[in-house]
Scaffold this active site. Structure first.
Site, PDB file in Angstrom:
ATOM      1  N   ASP A 172       0.842  -1.189   0.000  1.00 55.07           N
ATOM      2  CA  ASP A 172       0.000   0.000   0.000  1.00 55.07           C
ATOM      3  C   ASP A 172       0.887   1.253   0.000  1.00 55.07           C
ATOM      4  OD1 ASP A 172      -2.142  -1.746   0.257  1.00 55.07           O
ATOM      5  OD2 ASP A 172      -2.211  -1.547   2.442  1.00 55.07           O
TER       6      ASP A 172
HETATM    7  N1  URA Z   1      -0.863  -6.015   4.006  1.00 54.28           N
HETATM    8  C1  URA Z   1      -1.429  -4.786   3.947  1.00 54.28           C
HETATM    9  O1  URA Z   1      -2.439  -4.535   4.591  1.00 54.28           O
HETATM   10  N2  URA Z   1      -0.866  -3.873   3.173  1.00 54.28           N
HETATM   11  C2  URA Z   1       0.251  -4.090   2.459  1.00 54.28           C
HETATM   12  O2  URA Z   1       0.733  -3.201   1.769  1.00 54.28           O
HETATM   13  C3  URA Z   1       0.839  -5.371   2.532  1.00 54.28           C
HETATM   14  C4  URA Z   1       0.253  -6.316   3.310  1.00 54.28           C
END
Ligand code: URA
Length: 231
Positions: free
Chosen positions: A101
């Protein structure tokens, strides 16, 4: 035997850039500057640009992703992980292996090796991903047991068993998961009632984030690391 300018173009330099670098004496072949772009070069010769080896063949790059950039190859509005690389590497068809993310930091592998990227992200392969999770709330042994048994999220998603390792800090733990659904870690932690306040990926398969890389920095994988990935 290929021409020196062609070898540089194959590594992402435009013809014009290649000629400029060669004529300026910035390119060496087996340690000696070669200033003629048409010069033919033995296949095994060591070519360097400004003292750094020319990156030929597949590329495997470890990036310490900073917060605020998106894990994509292009985006109309946002800065992407590829924007952190120099121009000649951005022309090489690199893609990030898996996604983080925008607010998540840590290990991102970039490669142009399609089959390897596919193997590492395919849901069939259950590649380990290790995250440092900072949460609003203290982790307990009970959280570890629920994760090990396989959580079922509020929306019905059944998670594969995951491992939680407590650290010396109550609200920080290491979590290993073997799948990568959308917002997976954040959703798992929300299910435990410990919302994520910071998330950093430390590992993927046999690869570990090089902690000497500051956020935004990158380096090529070593031969040993490439070997680990192929396992
Ligand atoms: N889990 C998440 O919630 N976000 C990420 O970017 C990777 C794993």
């Amino acid at each position: 035997m290929d021409r020196l300018d062609k070898r540089l173009s194959g590594a992402g330099y435009s013809r014009k850039e290649a000629n400029g670098l060669i004529r300026a004496g910035r390119v060496t072949v087996d340690g000696a500057a070669v200033t003629t772009p048409e010069r033919r070069v033995e296949d095994g010769a060591v070519i360097q640009v400004d003292g750094a080896p020319l990156q030929e063949g597949f590329l495997y790059i470890m990036l310490h992703k900073p917060a605020g950039v998106v894990t994509a190859t292009e985006d109309a509005k946002e800065r992407t992980v590829l924007d952190l690389l120099p121009e000649e590497l951005r022309r090489r068809g690199l893609f990030p292996v898996g996604r983080l993310d925008k607010d998540v930091t840590g290990l991102v592998l970039l490669t142009d090796d399609g089959p390897l990227g596919h193997r590492l992200t395919s849901p069939r392969h259950h590649v380990d991903k290790v995250y440092e999770v900072t949460a609003d709330g203290a982790f307990t042994g009970d959280d570890g047991e629920r994760l090990a048994a396989g959580l079922t999220l509020g929306d019905g998603l059944k998670c594969l068993p995951a491992e939680l390792e407590l650290t010396g800090r109550a609200n920080v733990a290491l979590l290993t998961i073997r799948e990568g659904k959308f917002h997976q870690v954040k959703r798992m932690m929300a299910c435990l009632g410990k919302p994520v306040t910071a998330l950093k990926r430390l590992g993927m398969g046999g690869l570990r984030l090089d902690e000497t890389l500051k956020p935004g920095e990158w380096r090529m994988l070593t031969e040993e690391e490439r070997g680990e990935l192929q396992k």
